[in-house]
Design a protein around this motif. Structure first.
Motif, short mmCIF file in Angstrom:
data_model
loop_
_atom_site.label_atom_id
_atom_site.label_comp_id
_atom_site.label_asym_id
_atom_site.label_seq_id
_atom_site.Cartn_x
_atom_site.Cartn_y
_atom_site.Cartn_z
N ARG A 20 0.86 -1.17 0.00
CA ARG A 20 0.00 0.00 0.00
C ARG A 20 0.90 1.22 0.00
NH1 ARG A 20 -2.39 2.80 4.35
NH2 ARG A 20 -1.57 1.26 5.77
N TYR A 39 -0.02 4.76 0.09
CA TYR A 39 -0.31 5.97 0.83
C TYR A 39 -1.77 6.00 1.21
CZ TYR A 39 1.16 10.59 2.29
OH TYR A 39 1.52 11.66 3.02
N ASP A 40 -2.06 6.43 2.40
CA ASP A 40 -3.44 6.60 2.81
C ASP A 40 -3.43 7.59 3.96
OD1 ASP A 40 -6.02 4.47 4.21
OD2 ASP A 40 -6.02 6.54 3.54
N SER A 41 -3.55 8.84 3.63
CA SER A 41 -3.29 9.87 4.63
C SER A 41 -4.54 10.32 5.36
CB SER A 41 -2.68 11.07 3.94
OG SER A 41 -3.68 11.67 3.13
N ILE A 72 -6.93 11.41 7.70
CA ILE A 72 -7.19 11.66 9.12
C ILE A 72 -8.16 12.84 9.16
CG2 ILE A 72 -6.21 12.35 11.33
CD1 ILE A 72 -3.59 11.02 10.50
N ILE A 101 -8.71 8.83 12.76
CA ILE A 101 -7.99 8.13 11.69
C ILE A 101 -8.95 7.27 10.88
CG2 ILE A 101 -6.20 6.40 11.22
CD1 ILE A 101 -4.76 7.35 13.77
N GLY A 102 -8.86 7.34 9.56
CA GLY A 102 -9.65 6.43 8.73
C GLY A 102 -10.36 7.12 7.59
#
Lengths: 251, 251
Positions: B183, B185-187, B189, B203-204
């Motif tokens: 994975r 990137y998953d920023s 927030i 977060i999520g």
């Protein structure tokens, strides 16, 4: 340009280990602490998704979060720090993080989160019992932090560092690059009873038994060396992959 | 002799996924459920050391524990089951466990704990959104469970299984042996405010972006295959070990 260094841990923002690491990282960069408000040991790589998290600025460059070490690293990198850090340093943990135990470790998980977010990271732990000599480990943290800032790390890889709990640095034989050891068995679960007579179980208190072997992290610290293990995040067993491909009937 | 199978998960003992897996495992052995009393997602490989744990027998062969998936496996193997299990099956998780995300996963961590305790283990997850078709994944669980009981698994290795959320088994192209994806990137927030105006972070909610590549778990499920990834517990990066050994001045 002065490097920016994120310092975190799983023993909590007030623990002596993180204070020693913070001081050490200030020698080589602009250091910030973003750490759990209280102890979060053995939380593994837990991320808090079911509730909001609160960040408190306790003093200059020091922040506490009511979450896990992994939460702290994610929030620090995305929301709290003035820019992207050049290094994540996690520790100094009160107690070893060796062998399979690293999968439970909040200390190592913080470095895993840093690595997932593409920041070179290391975790550092003190092996032994009270009294803990954090200054000894801190002096190795300076050396290892400086090395990583200078040379960086291989792709997708962090360093897991374990330091024997020696009173002085010159009582340690040096640094050894090691592989992850293997804990064989630790069955300790206590049976206890509540005030109302209900049986409960309490996990812990066992003596781990270790496979010994050349290059292993546990062996290095037993021989009074600092163990430095390069850990990567690709858990694929490639040998097993080739084997399974051959024998699995592709249904 | 009929094999004994431990069934657990991180969505909790009452979730439809574990009921479907329990039913499936009963086709190939004596199945027991030992699972968390409520949802424990994204807990990673957390072990509860700071308090005692309570086990409740809900009905025949079904136990709940007020702890994490890792706690459940340790307690089941050491304390609850009538004998050592021949297989640990964890799932069926409501949602994917692919790529680096497996380090956060309670579902996969249960299989990691089984493997640490030397019991062949697999984790199984449904990839997709509601409505979840657990029966489809369950039919693959039978096939994979039977395979492991028959052939066992390589040393220190578990299988991480992800099944596309198809209504019927014949809508899936088959099984592919894969490597762990990445994975990127998953920023995501979110910033939210309490009723008292304090800023919090949640977060999520992000959209993960994946590296694509041959043999990757994510690619297999996108191509409508069941992904089976052999995962091992030795996280040492052996290439980096050789490299670091050469260049590190052994101080």
């Amino acid at each position: 340009m002065t490097p920016l260094i994120l310092v975190t841990n799983d023993d909590g923002v007030h623990s002596p280990g993180i204070i020693a690491l913070f001081k050490a990282m200030k020698e080589i960069g602009d250091a910030y602490i973003v750490a759990p408000d209280r102890e979060r040991s053995a939380v593994g790589h837990a991320l808090t998704l079911h509730r909001p998290l609160k960040v408190e600025e306790l003093r200059e460059n020091v922040f506490s979060v009511n979450g896990t070490p992994t939460d702290c690293v994610a929030l620090a990198i995305h929301k709290i720090l003035p820019k992207r850090p050049d290094l994540v340093a996690s520790g100094i943990n009160r107690g070893a993080n060796l062998g399979d135990d690293i999968t439970y470790s909040g200390t190592v998980s913080a470095a895993i989160e840093g690595t997932i977010l593409s920041v070179p990271s290391f975790a550092i732990s003190l092996v032994g019992d009270k009294p803990f000599h954090y200054e000894t480990a801190a002096s190795f943290a300076v050396e290892i932090g400086r090395y990583i800032l200078d040379k960086s790390l291989p792709y997708d890889t962090l360093l897991n560092v374990n330091v024997p709990n020696a009173q002085k640095r010159d009582m340690i034989n040096g640094i050894k690059i090691t592989r992850q050891g293997k804990r064989v068995y630790d069955s300790a679960i206590q049976e206890i009873y509540s005030p109302w007579g209900d049986k409960h179980y309490w996990i812990g208190g066992g003596k781990p038994y270790w496979e010994h072997g050349e290059d292993m992290d546990i062996q290095a610290v037993l021989d009074n060396y600092v163990s430095v293990t390069p850990i990567h995040l690709d858990l694929t067993n490639y040998e097993a992959l080739e084997y399974l491909k051959k024998i699995w009937k592709q249904s």
